[in-house]
Design an enzyme around this catalytic site. Structure first.
Site, PDB file in Angstrom:
ATOM      1  N   LYS A  94     -13.830 -15.334 -63.533  1.00 33.10           N
ATOM      2  CA  LYS A  94     -13.687 -16.287 -62.423  1.00 33.10           C
ATOM      3  C   LYS A  94     -14.355 -15.740 -61.156  1.00 33.10           C
ATOM      4  O   LYS A  94     -15.117 -16.451 -60.495  1.00 33.10           O
ATOM      5  CB  LYS A  94     -12.198 -16.565 -62.150  1.00 33.10           C
ATOM      6  CG  LYS A  94     -11.552 -17.447 -63.213  1.00 33.10           C
ATOM      7  CD  LYS A  94     -10.035 -17.499 -63.090  1.00 33.10           C
ATOM      8  CE  LYS A  94      -9.415 -18.241 -64.268  1.00 33.10           C
ATOM      9  NZ  LYS A  94      -7.954 -18.269 -64.253  1.00 33.10           N
ATOM     10  N   ASP A 151      -5.543 -24.518 -58.548  1.00 34.93           N
ATOM     11  CA  ASP A 151      -5.058 -24.546 -59.934  1.00 34.93           C
ATOM     12  C   ASP A 151      -4.323 -25.858 -60.235  1.00 34.93           C
ATOM     13  O   ASP A 151      -4.094 -26.187 -61.402  1.00 34.93           O
ATOM     14  CB  ASP A 151      -4.056 -23.401 -60.152  1.00 34.93           C
ATOM     15  CG  ASP A 151      -4.632 -22.261 -60.970  1.00 34.93           C
ATOM     16  OD1 ASP A 151      -5.547 -22.510 -61.775  1.00 34.93           O
ATOM     17  OD2 ASP A 151      -4.152 -21.133 -60.796  1.00 34.93           O
ATOM     18  N   GLN A 179      -3.066 -15.535 -60.968  1.00 36.37           N
ATOM     19  CA  GLN A 179      -3.230 -15.576 -62.434  1.00 36.37           C
ATOM     20  C   GLN A 179      -1.873 -15.481 -63.131  1.00 36.37           C
ATOM     21  O   GLN A 179      -1.039 -14.630 -62.803  1.00 36.37           O
ATOM     22  CB  GLN A 179      -4.161 -14.430 -62.875  1.00 36.37           C
ATOM     23  CG  GLN A 179      -4.536 -14.438 -64.347  1.00 36.37           C
ATOM     24  CD  GLN A 179      -5.405 -15.631 -64.764  1.00 36.37           C
ATOM     25  OE1 GLN A 179      -6.073 -16.250 -63.956  1.00 36.37           O
ATOM     26  NE2 GLN A 179      -5.369 -15.947 -66.047  1.00 36.37           N
TER      27      GLN A 179
HETATM   28  N1  GUN Z   1      -3.464 -18.303 -67.073  1.00 40.24           N
HETATM   29  C1  GUN Z   1      -4.084 -18.942 -68.086  1.00 40.24           C
HETATM   30  N2  GUN Z   1      -4.814 -19.990 -67.616  1.00 40.24           N
HETATM   31  C2  GUN Z   1      -4.636 -19.999 -66.282  1.00 40.24           C
HETATM   32  C3  GUN Z   1      -5.141 -20.834 -65.249  1.00 40.24           C
HETATM   33  O1  GUN Z   1      -5.896 -21.803 -65.453  1.00 40.24           O
HETATM   34  N3  GUN Z   1      -4.740 -20.513 -63.987  1.00 40.24           N
HETATM   35  C4  GUN Z   1      -3.903 -19.473 -63.733  1.00 40.24           C
HETATM   36  N4  GUN Z   1      -3.550 -19.253 -62.478  1.00 40.24           N
HETATM   37  N5  GUN Z   1      -3.418 -18.688 -64.677  1.00 40.24           N
HETATM   38  C5  GUN Z   1      -3.795 -18.955 -65.940  1.00 40.24           C
END
Ligand code: GUN
Length: 296
Positions: A55, A122, A99
């Site tokens: 990311k 998100d 995350q």
């Molecule tokens: N963990 C797995 N997928 C995601 C996501 O799209 N966003 C976040 N914040 N954590 C995750």
């Protein structure tokens, strides 16, 4: 029967990256602040580390201001909330991503609720989840948004289709079902959410014109669960042992791809399907947030 068409998430995500890069260049040209994303990683879950590094790398490539905050698994709830308060107040940051999963001693919902809803790229904040459920504009979670975009760009006809979503998580299954059932592009489907307690699951799946597999179990969907010609979207990212692979394992989806591609009309591969779209949608949500903040 011809083999399924492959829905090329990697290629579509690359197109979206180019669109975002062009939009950032335009913002720079008119003297606007570039989009800023802060990614917070608590602990050392190897899968989370890998996702976060992808990311932040993609953000940097797109010309974003990108910040990664790594904290040990021993971080307290108060310390994490303090970090979020700082990011909420930082004008160079338009998107905040914590995350998941978080270490067990931290309440994920409390942390998500502490993120300012207008920086919640998100789309997990209750305000944004609520907006999605009543059809108001807001941030939509990146993976379901990526699925919607794949369906649009692959020109999948969803109107009137019967869609089965396997999985009821807040991250994927539930919002994916909401997008498929809402009015408009990649919507207007008749949607059923199936889960571990669903009776006659294989039968139900076999009736689906569109099957979204988001249950996190390797090869759960077998060829005999797929209707001939169906569109199969595989959200799974599962690591399985493979003695022939370099590091002894490989990543597979929730769908038995080799069997499914002989039956489905179109299918997303793993890797190279939904995964890259999640990151592309994160960039797009952050760009949207920056533009909204600057329009205020
Ligand atoms: N963990 C797995 N997928 C995601 C996501 O799209 N966003 C976040 N914040 N954590 C995750």
């Amino acid at each position: 029967m011809a083999e399924a068409g492959i829905i090329d998430g990697k290629g579509i995500a690359a197109d979206i990256h180019k669109e975002v890069i062009a939009a950032v260049a335009e913002m720079k040209a008119v003297g606007k602040r570039v989009p800023g994303l802060a990614v917070v990683l608590v602990g050392d879950n190897p899968a989370s580390k890998a996702y976060v590094s992808t990311k932040t790398k993609r953000c940097a490539e797109a010309g974003f201001h990108s910040m990664q905050i790594d904290r040990p698994a021993s971080t307290t709830r108060e310390e994490l909330l303090e970090i979020i308060r700082g990011l909420n107040a930082d004008p160079s940051i338009h998107g905040i991503l914590v995350q998941l999963p978080l270490p067990a001693h931290i309440d994920e919902q409390e942390v998500i609720a502490a993120i300012s809803p207008d920086k919640d790229v998100d789309g997990f904040h209750p305000i944004n989840a609520g907006k999605l459920s009543i059809g108001l504009p807001g941030f939509v979670p990146c993976t379901p948004l990526g699925i919607q975009e794949l369906l649009i760009r692959h020109k999948v006809r969803t109107s009137g289709a019967f869609a089965v979503v396997l999985g009821r998580s807040n991250l994927v299954g539930r919002p994916a079902a909401q997008l498929l059932s809402q009015k408009g592009p990649a919507g207007d489907a008749t949607v059923c959410i199936a889960h571990s307690r669903t009776r006659d699951l294989a039968d139900l799946c076999r009736r689906a014109d569109i099957l979204v597999a988001a249950i996190g179990k390797a090869h759960f969907v077998t060829g005999d669960m797929i209707k001939p010609g169906a569109v199969v979207i595989d959200v799974g990212i599962n690591r399985i042992d493979d003695a022939s692979a370099k590091n002894g394992s490989r990543i597979v989806g929730d769908v038995d791809f080799e069997a499914a591609k002989k039956i489905a009309g179109a299918i997303t591969p793993v890797p190279g399907g939904v995964g890259p779209m999640t990151v592309a949608m994160l960039l797009r949500n952050t760009l949207q947030s920056a533009l909204q903040h600057q329009a205020k």
